[in-house]
Scaffold this motif. Structure first.
Motif, PDB file in Angstrom:
ATOM      1  N   ASP A 153       0.864  -1.170   0.000  1.00 26.85           N
ATOM      2  CA  ASP A 153       0.000   0.000   0.000  1.00 26.85           C
ATOM      3  C   ASP A 153       0.912   1.236   0.000  1.00 26.85           C
ATOM      4  O   ASP A 153       1.785   1.336  -0.860  1.00 26.85           O
ATOM      5  CB  ASP A 153      -0.972  -0.028   1.180  1.00 26.85           C
ATOM      6  N   GLN A 187      -4.941  -4.162   5.232  1.00 24.86           N
ATOM      7  CA  GLN A 187      -5.131  -3.545   3.922  1.00 24.86           C
ATOM      8  C   GLN A 187      -3.813  -3.356   3.179  1.00 24.86           C
ATOM      9  O   GLN A 187      -3.790  -3.355   1.944  1.00 24.86           O
ATOM     10  CB  GLN A 187      -5.821  -2.189   4.094  1.00 24.86           C
ATOM     11  N   GLN A 189      -1.190  -4.550   1.483  1.00 28.69           N
ATOM     12  CA  GLN A 189      -0.754  -5.765   0.818  1.00 28.69           C
ATOM     13  C   GLN A 189       0.411  -5.458  -0.128  1.00 28.69           C
ATOM     14  O   GLN A 189       0.479  -4.385  -0.711  1.00 28.69           O
ATOM     15  CB  GLN A 189      -1.906  -6.388   0.037  1.00 28.69           C
ATOM     16  N   ARG A 191       2.798  -5.061  -3.230  1.00 29.87           N
ATOM     17  CA  ARG A 191       2.595  -4.817  -4.658  1.00 29.87           C
ATOM     18  C   ARG A 191       3.702  -5.521  -5.435  1.00 29.87           C
ATOM     19  O   ARG A 191       4.804  -5.732  -4.920  1.00 29.87           O
ATOM     20  CB  ARG A 191       2.639  -3.309  -4.906  1.00 29.87           C
ATOM     21  N   SER A 236      -3.942   1.843  -5.043  1.00 31.81           N
ATOM     22  CA  SER A 236      -4.705   0.602  -4.917  1.00 31.81           C
ATOM     23  C   SER A 236      -6.179   0.964  -4.886  1.00 31.81           C
ATOM     24  O   SER A 236      -6.588   1.849  -4.140  1.00 31.81           O
ATOM     25  CB  SER A 236      -4.319  -0.150  -3.647  1.00 31.81           C
ATOM     26  N   ARG A 238     -10.325  -0.524  -4.867  1.00 33.25           N
ATOM     27  CA  ARG A 238     -11.185  -1.669  -4.590  1.00 33.25           C
ATOM     28  C   ARG A 238     -12.608  -1.321  -5.014  1.00 33.25           C
ATOM     29  O   ARG A 238     -13.190  -0.346  -4.537  1.00 33.25           O
ATOM     30  CB  ARG A 238     -11.161  -2.018  -3.098  1.00 33.25           C
ATOM     31  N   VAL A 244      -8.822  -6.034  -4.420  1.00 29.37           N
ATOM     32  CA  VAL A 244      -7.991  -4.844  -4.595  1.00 29.37           C
ATOM     33  C   VAL A 244      -7.308  -4.926  -5.960  1.00 29.37           C
ATOM     34  O   VAL A 244      -6.802  -5.972  -6.368  1.00 29.37           O
ATOM     35  CB  VAL A 244      -6.938  -4.751  -3.476  1.00 29.37           C
ATOM     36  N   ARG A 245      -7.322  -3.812  -6.683  1.00 32.35           N
ATOM     37  CA  ARG A 245      -6.688  -3.753  -7.992  1.00 32.35           C
ATOM     38  C   ARG A 245      -5.617  -2.676  -7.970  1.00 32.35           C
ATOM     39  O   ARG A 245      -5.869  -1.540  -7.561  1.00 32.35           O
ATOM     40  CB  ARG A 245      -7.735  -3.434  -9.062  1.00 32.35           C
ATOM     41  N   ASN A 246      -4.389  -3.019  -8.361  1.00 30.31           N
ATOM     42  CA  ASN A 246      -3.290  -2.070  -8.383  1.00 30.31           C
ATOM     43  C   ASN A 246      -3.309  -1.263  -9.669  1.00 30.31           C
ATOM     44  O   ASN A 246      -3.242  -1.836 -10.765  1.00 30.31           O
ATOM     45  CB  ASN A 246      -1.949  -2.798  -8.247  1.00 30.31           C
TER      46      ASN A 246
END
Length: 373
Positions: A153, A187, A189, A191, A236, A238, A244-246
């Motif tokens: 994050d 949250q 996470q 990358r 990030s 969501r 979650v989408r980077n």
């Protein structure tokens, strides 16, 4: 109102004091359960043992009492092998930038027989391809070292292990176990790793001086300051009830060194990247000046939707909006900006505080009135 003077760059470029001299982290920043220790704000945890090392102490390195700049120190029983895990919240969290700056710092401290043993992408915390790792020999006198970097994050996790050259196996094993033992339980996470490729610029890469844009009104300034609230290393997102989408980072993968600035704490490089179409919703980074390996740096962002080139100054927990240009500033302009405390482009127009809960506070700064007689 918060005032930011660019003379602070000279102080921030100085080496970080030894960890053993640092104060403890604020009460509640870390929690222990069983054989693990967790940074509560990020919900990132580590084992209390890694290879031959065991946890000795937790520290807060800056921003006292806020829990934004934290470290754990591990040592072996004979105090010859030592490891440090930094977990901090920089204004521009990008593992590739952090890896480049730390690698350069390690090389500058290298002995005559210093060697890079290779950089590679590895797993961490049960996730593949999320950490940039480099191993070294000849770090200082007779030392082996290893370093790894993860973006989770808006947090950066930086790991360093060092020890005598004849204990290189212990050094590398401790790093391997720290990476494997990481856990990302909230949250934040990890990358996918994004290393930078940095070479020397071709002749003519340093542009002519750019024209500085006029001062903005308060409403316009607030809109421009919004860019400093965004995670330039990659947002990030969501969707409702979705994963979650980077989103892409605004930083290109390739930079080149066009020159350097002597800050008083040693020379720092001026990194340039090709200009062009936006890489993310917040534009495209075209220039970086990494001042320190603690996340302090200058960035020029081509913000196409705002019609200009915005100068940002990143620190742990904050980003300041400085001057704006009609083009990419030259090396001469960057040197002048960083060595002239009262340079007009170096005055903060807004300071954005980025908070670990995901919120941001924008502080607009009124220029001091001109004295009259």
């Amino acid at each position: 109102m918060i005032r930011l003077l660019l003379t602070a760059l000279l102080v921030l470029a100085a080496p970080t004091p030894a960890l053993a001299q640092g104060p403890s982290t604020p009460e509640g920043a870390w929690s222990r359960a069983g054989d693990r220790i967790t940074l509560t704000q990020a919900r990132i945890s580590l084992p209390e043992r890694a290879g031959v090392t065991a946890l000795r102490q937790s520290l807060e390195l800056s921003r006292q009492g806020e829990g934004l700049d934290n470290a754990l120190q591990y040592v072996s029983p004979d105090e010859r092998v030592f490891a440090t895990v930094y977990i901090y919240y920089p204004g521009l969290p990008h593992a590739g930038v952090t890896a480049f700056v730390t690698d350069r710092t390690i090389a500058m401290q290298g002995a005559p027989d210093f060697r890079r043993l290779g950089r590679r992408i590895v797993g961490a915390g049960g996730r593949e391809g999320v950490a940039i790792r480099g191993d070294y020999s000849g770090f200082r006198e007779g030392m082996a070292s290893s370093a790894a970097f993860i973006k989770a994050d808006r947090w950066i996790v930086k790991l360093r292990v060092s020890g005598p050259q004849n204990r290189q196996r212990d050094v590398q094993q401790a790093m391997t176990e720290l990476l494997a033992g990481l856990r990302f339980e909230g949250q934040a996470q990890p990358r996918e790793a994004a290393p930078l490729a940095v070479g020397e610029c071709a002749p003519g890469a340093d542009p002519a001086d750019a024209r500085q844009r006029p001062e903005l009104g308060q409403a316009e300034l607030a809109a421009h300051a919004f860019i400093a609230t965004l995670d330039g290393g990659g947002l990030s997102a969501r969707e409702a009830n979705g994963p979650v989408r980077n989103l892409p980072s605004r930083l290109p993968a390739e930079f080149c060194v066009s020159g350097q600035v002597d800050t008083g704490g040693g020379p720092v490089p001026i990194l340039r990247a090709a200009d062009g179409e936006p890489l993310s919703i917040d534009g495209r980074t075209v220039l970086l000046v990494p001042i320190s390996d603690n996340g302090t740096l200058l960035e020029v962002v081509h913000a196409q939707n705002l019609g200009g080139y915005i100068l940002l100054y990143h620190q742990i927990g904050s980003t300041s909006l400085l001057g704006e240009y009609e083009g990419v500033p030259s090396d001469r302009q960057i040197r002048q900006l960083m060595t002239t405390p009262d340079h007009s482009a170096g005055r903060a127009r807004a300071v954005v505080e980025n908070l670990p809960n995901g919120d941001s506070r924008i502080n607009l700064i009124q220029p001091s009135p001109t004295p009259t007689t």
